[in-house]
Enzyme design. Structure first.
Site, PDB file in Angstrom:
ATOM      1  N   ASP A  10       0.861  -1.180   0.000  1.00 35.29           N
ATOM      2  CA  ASP A  10       0.000   0.000   0.000  1.00 35.29           C
ATOM      3  C   ASP A  10       0.904   1.239   0.000  1.00 35.29           C
ATOM      4  O   ASP A  10       2.107   1.143   0.303  1.00 35.29           O
ATOM      5  CB  ASP A  10      -0.888  -0.032   1.249  1.00 35.29           C
ATOM      6  CG  ASP A  10      -1.651   1.248   1.470  1.00 35.29           C
ATOM      7  OD1 ASP A  10      -2.370   1.685   0.558  1.00 35.29           O
ATOM      8  OD2 ASP A  10      -1.504   1.826   2.571  1.00 35.29           O
ATOM      9  N   ILE A  11       0.344   2.398  -0.306  1.00 35.86           N
ATOM     10  CA  ILE A  11       1.166   3.621  -0.319  1.00 35.86           C
ATOM     11  C   ILE A  11       0.998   4.435   0.964  1.00 35.86           C
ATOM     12  O   ILE A  11       1.898   4.513   1.792  1.00 35.86           O
ATOM     13  CB  ILE A  11       0.825   4.488  -1.555  1.00 35.86           C
ATOM     14  CG1 ILE A  11       1.246   3.775  -2.842  1.00 35.86           C
ATOM     15  CG2 ILE A  11       1.547   5.849  -1.465  1.00 35.86           C
ATOM     16  CD1 ILE A  11       0.936   4.538  -4.116  1.00 35.86           C
ATOM     17  N   ASP A  12      -0.166   5.051   1.129  1.00 38.17           N
ATOM     18  CA  ASP A  12      -0.358   6.007   2.226  1.00 38.17           C
ATOM     19  C   ASP A  12      -0.405   5.299   3.575  1.00 38.17           C
ATOM     20  O   ASP A  12      -1.250   4.436   3.817  1.00 38.17           O
ATOM     21  CB  ASP A  12      -1.648   6.801   1.994  1.00 38.17           C
ATOM     22  CG  ASP A  12      -1.603   7.579   0.685  1.00 38.17           C
ATOM     23  OD1 ASP A  12      -0.867   8.570   0.621  1.00 38.17           O
ATOM     24  OD2 ASP A  12      -2.290   7.173  -0.272  1.00 38.17           O
ATOM     25  N   GLY A  45      -5.335   2.531  -3.381  1.00 39.81           N
ATOM     26  CA  GLY A  45      -6.584   3.136  -3.812  1.00 39.81           C
ATOM     27  C   GLY A  45      -6.353   4.314  -4.738  1.00 39.81           C
ATOM     28  O   GLY A  45      -7.287   4.816  -5.368  1.00 39.81           O
ATOM     29  N   LYS A 186      -8.487  -4.582  -3.731  1.00 33.64           N
ATOM     30  CA  LYS A 186      -7.069  -4.862  -3.954  1.00 33.64           C
ATOM     31  C   LYS A 186      -6.827  -6.370  -4.041  1.00 33.64           C
ATOM     32  O   LYS A 186      -6.000  -6.834  -4.831  1.00 33.64           O
ATOM     33  CB  LYS A 186      -6.225  -4.271  -2.815  1.00 33.64           C
ATOM     34  CG  LYS A 186      -6.201  -2.758  -2.756  1.00 33.64           C
ATOM     35  CD  LYS A 186      -5.295  -2.284  -1.632  1.00 33.64           C
ATOM     36  CE  LYS A 186      -5.282  -0.764  -1.500  1.00 33.64           C
ATOM     37  NZ  LYS A 186      -4.358  -0.289  -0.470  1.00 33.64           N
ATOM     38  N   ASP A 209      -2.233  -0.705   5.820  1.00 34.36           N
ATOM     39  CA  ASP A 209      -2.604  -0.087   7.103  1.00 34.36           C
ATOM     40  C   ASP A 209      -4.044   0.391   7.152  1.00 34.36           C
ATOM     41  O   ASP A 209      -4.569   0.694   8.225  1.00 34.36           O
ATOM     42  CB  ASP A 209      -1.701   1.120   7.378  1.00 34.36           C
ATOM     43  CG  ASP A 209      -2.055   2.313   6.506  1.00 34.36           C
ATOM     44  OD1 ASP A 209      -2.433   3.359   7.045  1.00 34.36           O
ATOM     45  OD2 ASP A 209      -1.981   2.192   5.271  1.00 34.36           O
ATOM     46  N   ASN A 212      -9.220  -0.038   3.435  1.00 36.63           N
ATOM     47  CA  ASN A 212      -9.286  -0.635   2.101  1.00 36.63           C
ATOM     48  C   ASN A 212      -8.228  -1.724   1.897  1.00 36.63           C
ATOM     49  O   ASN A 212      -8.132  -2.304   0.820  1.00 36.63           O
ATOM     50  CB  ASN A 212      -9.188   0.431   0.998  1.00 36.63           C
ATOM     51  CG  ASN A 212      -7.850   1.139   0.988  1.00 36.63           C
ATOM     52  OD1 ASN A 212      -7.104   1.144   1.973  1.00 36.63           O
ATOM     53  ND2 ASN A 212      -7.531   1.765  -0.124  1.00 36.63           N
TER      54      ASN A 212
END
Length: 259
Positions: A10-12, A45, A186, A209, A212
């Site tokens: 994931d990114i954020d 997302g 995802k 984290d 989603n």
């Protein structure tokens, strides 16, 4: 060299910290994974255009965007799952009546159905990206859209969930939810990549984290929740690492034996 594994990040709140910065230890860990022969991918997302710089910095060309609706493997589009446009138009009409702005999103850009709404400004600015939606209420015409953003406070989203069954609504900001095709996630996007690569599930890993990420982390064999994740997310993960600010990616990769 170990057998190749595929690791989805994931990114954020996972790759990027609260200030949307990439910790040096994370960058080093990603490149070490690649040197060891593993495939590093992103599962987010976000729209593809929202993290081009990050992909370039980490030399990543495999990614699951829009929570599984736009998937790229080794630089080539593998799968898309667009929104039902007729249902989206009806949702937008309802939202307009309720003073709830909508942002339309494809793989290249995003456009708002109303100009200069403070909720759109607050939500998009929280992402700290260089893109901002300009006004085009008919951006849905003649193109596939993979996600929309509905700017709607927590207490007012139920009417949309009840009346628009073609969509899933996933909150990402106090003022906004992602609008996704029903059943898209995802996890489904990762499944497409894994099927194509024919890599056994025992060698699939995922770090996340957010809310989603729950389906992803509850589906992937080797799932790692960040220390800064919500309790709901931690509860479905196989492992829990440190927070992103506390070298969580590096620590997590060592925890699962990839570093």
């Amino acid at each position: 060299m170990k057998e190749q594994s595929v690791i989805f990040f994931d990114i954020d709140g996972t790759l990027l910290d609260h200030d949307k910065k990439l910790p040096p230890s994370t960058k080093e860990a990603i490149f070490q994974l690649k040197e060891n022969g593993h495939l590093v991918a992103i599962a987010t997302g976000r729209a593809p255009f929202m993290y081009e710089d990050l992909r370039e910095e980490l030399d990543i060309d495999t990614f699951v965007s829009y929570n599984g609706q736009y998937i790229v493997l080794n630089g080539e589009v593998l799968h898309t799952n667009p929104l039902n446009i007729d249902s989206l138009i009806k949702l937008t009409e309802t939202a307009l009546h309720n003073d709830h702005p909508v942002v339309f999103m494809d793989h290249e850009d995003m456009k708002a159905n109303v100009p200069d709404h403070p909720h759109v400004k607050e939500g998009i600015e929280s992402l700290k990206i260089k893109h901002f939606p300009t006004h085009d209420p008919y951006y849905y015409e003649g193109r596939e859209l993979y996600q929309s953003l509905l700017f709607c406070p927590e207490g007012e989203v139920k009417q949309y969930k009840d009346n628009f069954r073609d969509f899933d609504f996933v909150r990402w900001h106090p003022l906004s939810v992602d609008v996704l095709p029903k059943g898209g996630s995802k996890a489904k996007g990762i499944e497409k990549i894994v099927e194509k690569l024919n890599i056994p599930k025992e060698r699939i890993y995922a770090f996340g984290d957010g809310l989603n990420d729950i389906e992803m982390l509850s589906t992937v064999n080797n799932s790692v929740a960040m220390g800064n994740a919500e309790e709901k997310v931690k509860n479905v993960a196989k492992y829990i690492t440190e927070s992103v600010e506390n070298n969580g990616i590096e620590h997590g990769l060592k925890l699962v034996g990839l570093l």
